[in-house]
Scaffold this motif. Structure first.
Motif, PDB file in Angstrom:
ATOM      1  N   ALA A 135     -23.513  16.111  -5.178  1.00 36.41           N
ATOM      2  CA  ALA A 135     -22.863  15.694  -5.058  1.00 36.41           C
ATOM      3  C   ALA A 135     -22.399  15.451  -7.064  1.00 36.41           C
ATOM      4  O   ALA A 135     -21.576  14.798  -7.779  1.00 36.41           O
ATOM      5  CB  ALA A 135     -23.663  14.334  -4.675  1.00 36.41           C
ATOM      6  N   ALA A 136     -23.595  14.856  -7.655  1.00 34.41           N
ATOM      7  CA  ALA A 136     -22.710  14.968  -9.403  1.00 34.41           C
ATOM      8  C   ALA A 136     -21.683  15.879  -9.600  1.00 34.41           C
ATOM      9  O   ALA A 136     -20.985  15.528 -10.371  1.00 34.41           O
ATOM     10  CB  ALA A 136     -23.912  14.916  -9.904  1.00 34.41           C
ATOM     11  N   ASP A 137     -21.942  17.061  -9.205  1.00 30.25           N
ATOM     12  CA  ASP A 137     -21.019  18.225  -9.908  1.00 30.25           C
ATOM     13  C   ASP A 137     -20.072  18.095  -9.222  1.00 30.25           C
ATOM     14  O   ASP A 137     -18.912  18.160  -9.726  1.00 30.25           O
ATOM     15  CB  ASP A 137     -22.180  19.178  -9.051  1.00 30.25           C
ATOM     16  N   LEU A 138     -19.821  17.255  -7.850  1.00 27.75           N
ATOM     17  CA  LEU A 138     -19.004  17.524  -7.125  1.00 27.75           C
ATOM     18  C   LEU A 138     -17.956  16.438  -7.653  1.00 27.75           C
ATOM     19  O   LEU A 138     -16.788  16.278  -7.795  1.00 27.75           O
ATOM     20  CB  LEU A 138     -18.943  17.702  -5.343  1.00 27.75           C
ATOM     21  N   GLU A 139     -18.279  14.947  -8.310  1.00 25.67           N
ATOM     22  CA  GLU A 139     -17.443  14.510  -8.754  1.00 25.67           C
ATOM     23  C   GLU A 139     -17.071  14.444 -10.328  1.00 25.67           C
ATOM     24  O   GLU A 139     -16.178  14.367 -10.485  1.00 25.67           O
ATOM     25  CB  GLU A 139     -18.559  12.796  -8.671  1.00 25.67           C
ATOM     26  N   ARG A 140     -18.455  15.760 -10.439  1.00 26.58           N
ATOM     27  CA  ARG A 140     -17.518  16.357 -12.290  1.00 26.58           C
ATOM     28  C   ARG A 140     -16.500  16.914 -11.489  1.00 26.58           C
ATOM     29  O   ARG A 140     -15.440  17.028 -12.449  1.00 26.58           O
ATOM     30  CB  ARG A 140     -18.284  17.633 -12.644  1.00 26.58           C
ATOM     31  N   VAL A 141     -16.762  17.471 -10.912  1.00 30.01           N
ATOM     32  CA  VAL A 141     -14.506  18.525 -10.417  1.00 30.01           C
ATOM     33  C   VAL A 141     -14.365  18.479 -10.252  1.00 30.01           C
ATOM     34  O   VAL A 141     -13.383  18.058 -11.165  1.00 30.01           O
ATOM     35  CB  VAL A 141     -15.900  19.925  -9.089  1.00 30.01           C
ATOM     36  N   LEU A 142     -14.023  16.495  -9.601  1.00 36.10           N
ATOM     37  CA  LEU A 142     -12.806  16.014  -9.629  1.00 36.10           C
ATOM     38  C   LEU A 142     -12.537  15.644 -10.491  1.00 36.10           C
ATOM     39  O   LEU A 142     -11.021  14.844 -10.358  1.00 36.10           O
ATOM     40  CB  LEU A 142     -13.389  15.073  -8.099  1.00 36.10           C
ATOM     41  N   THR A 143     -13.367  15.315 -10.985  1.00 37.44           N
ATOM     42  CA  THR A 143     -12.587  14.675 -12.605  1.00 37.44           C
ATOM     43  C   THR A 143     -12.682  15.313 -13.264  1.00 37.44           C
ATOM     44  O   THR A 143     -11.142  14.686 -14.097  1.00 37.44           O
ATOM     45  CB  THR A 143     -14.082  13.859 -13.629  1.00 37.44           C
ATOM     46  N   PRO A 146      -7.656  15.385 -11.559  1.00 32.82           N
ATOM     47  CA  PRO A 146      -7.736  14.400 -10.572  1.00 32.82           C
ATOM     48  C   PRO A 146      -7.313  14.895  -9.450  1.00 32.82           C
ATOM     49  O   PRO A 146      -7.007  13.737  -8.260  1.00 32.82           O
ATOM     50  CB  PRO A 146      -7.222  13.491 -11.307  1.00 32.82           C
ATOM     51  N   ARG A 147      -5.714  15.529  -9.656  1.00 29.50           N
ATOM     52  CA  ARG A 147      -5.589  16.320  -8.630  1.00 29.50           C
ATOM     53  C   ARG A 147      -6.180  16.109  -6.890  1.00 29.50           C
ATOM     54  O   ARG A 147      -5.376  16.063  -5.821  1.00 29.50           O
ATOM     55  CB  ARG A 147      -4.010  17.453  -8.569  1.00 29.50           C
ATOM     56  N   LEU A 148      -7.123  17.223  -7.394  1.00 30.32           N
ATOM     57  CA  LEU A 148      -7.813  17.256  -5.871  1.00 30.32           C
ATOM     58  C   LEU A 148      -8.319  16.597  -5.519  1.00 30.32           C
ATOM     59  O   LEU A 148      -8.832  15.326  -3.903  1.00 30.32           O
ATOM     60  CB  LEU A 148      -9.237  18.111  -6.067  1.00 30.32           C
ATOM     61  N   LYS A 149      -8.453  14.953  -6.529  1.00 26.79           N
ATOM     62  CA  LYS A 149      -9.086  13.773  -5.404  1.00 26.79           C
ATOM     63  C   LYS A 149      -8.212  13.239  -4.974  1.00 26.79           C
ATOM     64  O   LYS A 149      -8.378  11.997  -3.542  1.00 26.79           O
ATOM     65  CB  LYS A 149      -9.979  12.635  -6.819  1.00 26.79           C
ATOM     66  N   GLU A 150      -7.355  12.995  -5.442  1.00 28.52           N
ATOM     67  CA  GLU A 150      -6.044  12.103  -4.812  1.00 28.52           C
ATOM     68  C   GLU A 150      -5.900  13.027  -3.237  1.00 28.52           C
ATOM     69  O   GLU A 150      -5.843  11.964  -2.805  1.00 28.52           O
ATOM     70  CB  GLU A 150      -4.588  12.524  -4.657  1.00 28.52           C
ATOM     71  N   GLY A 161       0.474  27.196  -4.459  1.00 31.15           N
ATOM     72  CA  GLY A 161      -0.085  27.751  -5.585  1.00 31.15           C
ATOM     73  C   GLY A 161      -1.462  27.139  -6.114  1.00 31.15           C
ATOM     74  O   GLY A 161      -2.234  27.293  -6.847  1.00 31.15           O
ATOM     75  N   GLY A 162      -0.880  26.256  -7.552  1.00 32.39           N
ATOM     76  CA  GLY A 162      -1.280  25.808  -9.044  1.00 32.39           C
ATOM     77  C   GLY A 162      -2.745  25.158  -7.968  1.00 32.39           C
ATOM     78  O   GLY A 162      -4.247  24.620  -8.823  1.00 32.39           O
ATOM     79  N   GLU A 163      -2.101  23.726  -7.250  1.00 30.31           N
ATOM     80  CA  GLU A 163      -3.947  23.024  -6.617  1.00 30.31           C
ATOM     81  C   GLU A 163      -4.625  23.997  -6.084  1.00 30.31           C
ATOM     82  O   GLU A 163      -6.399  24.187  -6.393  1.00 30.31           O
ATOM     83  CB  GLU A 163      -3.131  22.339  -5.554  1.00 30.31           C
ATOM     84  N   GLN A 164      -3.700  24.854  -4.745  1.00 32.86           N
ATOM     85  CA  GLN A 164      -5.549  25.592  -4.474  1.00 32.86           C
ATOM     86  C   GLN A 164      -6.235  26.482  -5.409  1.00 32.86           C
ATOM     87  O   GLN A 164      -7.077  26.788  -4.880  1.00 32.86           O
ATOM     88  CB  GLN A 164      -4.383  27.038  -3.535  1.00 32.86           C
ATOM     89  N   GLN A 165      -6.073  27.112  -6.761  1.00 33.92           N
ATOM     90  CA  GLN A 165      -6.404  28.219  -7.573  1.00 33.92           C
ATOM     91  C   GLN A 165      -7.232  26.625  -8.466  1.00 33.92           C
ATOM     92  O   GLN A 165      -8.421  27.389  -8.821  1.00 33.92           O
ATOM     93  CB  GLN A 165      -5.396  28.044  -9.332  1.00 33.92           C
TER      94      GLN A 165
END
Length: 259
Positions: A135-143, A146-150, A161-165
């Protein structure tokens, strides 16, 4: 675009190069690999010290992806050794290497198109059982992205393509790697995403202490963000040296940098 990339990375690349907190160390010793009767790699030797960013560059078909396939056990070598932290891991299955702290972002991203961003990212943690850490690492990735969090609940197929990367890199980070292998992360994505991916690679190395092997055809980007680089041609290491010095090498400028 090259001038913009150079300017955007100049203030951060030095900081990344000074980090040596990771423990992963990779060495290839005279590795050769065949595809049937075709020799893809011939006596390739290279070294990636703990905490460093090392680039492997070369033209299409030079053997860059074959080198990664040799490291990850996806293709059996016909000679030489792959050493991880001083231990021989030649031919070790890919899932075992993940458990040993090795993660790879493949060429072309290969996200799960009909799964959400959330589920794509969590697939990277399939070898882990520490729910709190996941859970902590997932939040770190989203931080970090930020586009993935949205777009957290969107299907991956709806992303650029950039977002998939970003998803592919985030998924690899969810495995909590000590060594991250990146295969052509700039391939097929827009220039603004290339700059973002380049900065992210530096941050992962600097902030998370992850050792990084960067395989790229975008030679300028690779040399700008790495400390050391190897140049592959027809399955052999043709040249190697400090990345900044190679940026000014006349052969590199002529063959790979368009100068």
């Amino acid at each position: 675009m090259n001038a913009t990339l150079d300017a955007s990375l100049s203030s951060t690349s030095g900081a990344a190069a000074s980090t040596t907190t990771a423990t992963a160390h990779l060495e290839l010793q005279n590795v050769s690999l065949n595809y049937g009767q075709v020799r893809a790699l011939q006596d390739v030797s290279l070294r990636i010290d703990s905490g460093s960013v090392v680039a492997l560059i070369g033209a299409n078909g030079a053997g860059k992806s074959s080198t990664l396939r040799a490291v990850t056990g996806l293709s059996p070598v016909c000679g030489g050794q792959v050493m991880l932290n001083g231990s021989d891991v030649t031919g070790t299955a890919a899932h075992k290497l993940v458990e040993m702290g090795v993660a790879m972002v493949p060429e072309g991203r290969h996200v799960f198109p009909f799964m959400s961003i959330k589920d794509n990212l969590l697939m990277g943690a399939y070898t882990r059982s520490d729910k709190g850490g996941i859970a902590a690492d997932l939040e770190r990735v989203l931080t970090r992205f930020p586009r993935l969090k949205e777009r957290f609940s969107q299907q991956a197929s709806s992303l650029s393509g950039g977002e998939q990367q970003m998803v592919a890199i985030g998924r690899a980070l969810m495995a909590k790697p000590r060594l991250l292998l990146l295969d052509e992360p700039s391939l097929g994505i827009a220039p603004q995403f290339i700059r973002l991916i380049a900065r992210t690679i530096l941050e992962i190395n600097r902030d998370d202490g992850v050792t990084i092997m960067l395989v790229e055809q975008n030679s300028r980007m690779a040399l700008m963000i790495s400390r050391y680089a190897y140049i592959l041609a027809t399955g052999r290491i043709e040249l190697q040296g400090e990345s900044r010095a190679l940026l000014d090498h006349p052969d590199i400028k002529r063959l790979y940098l368009g100068a």
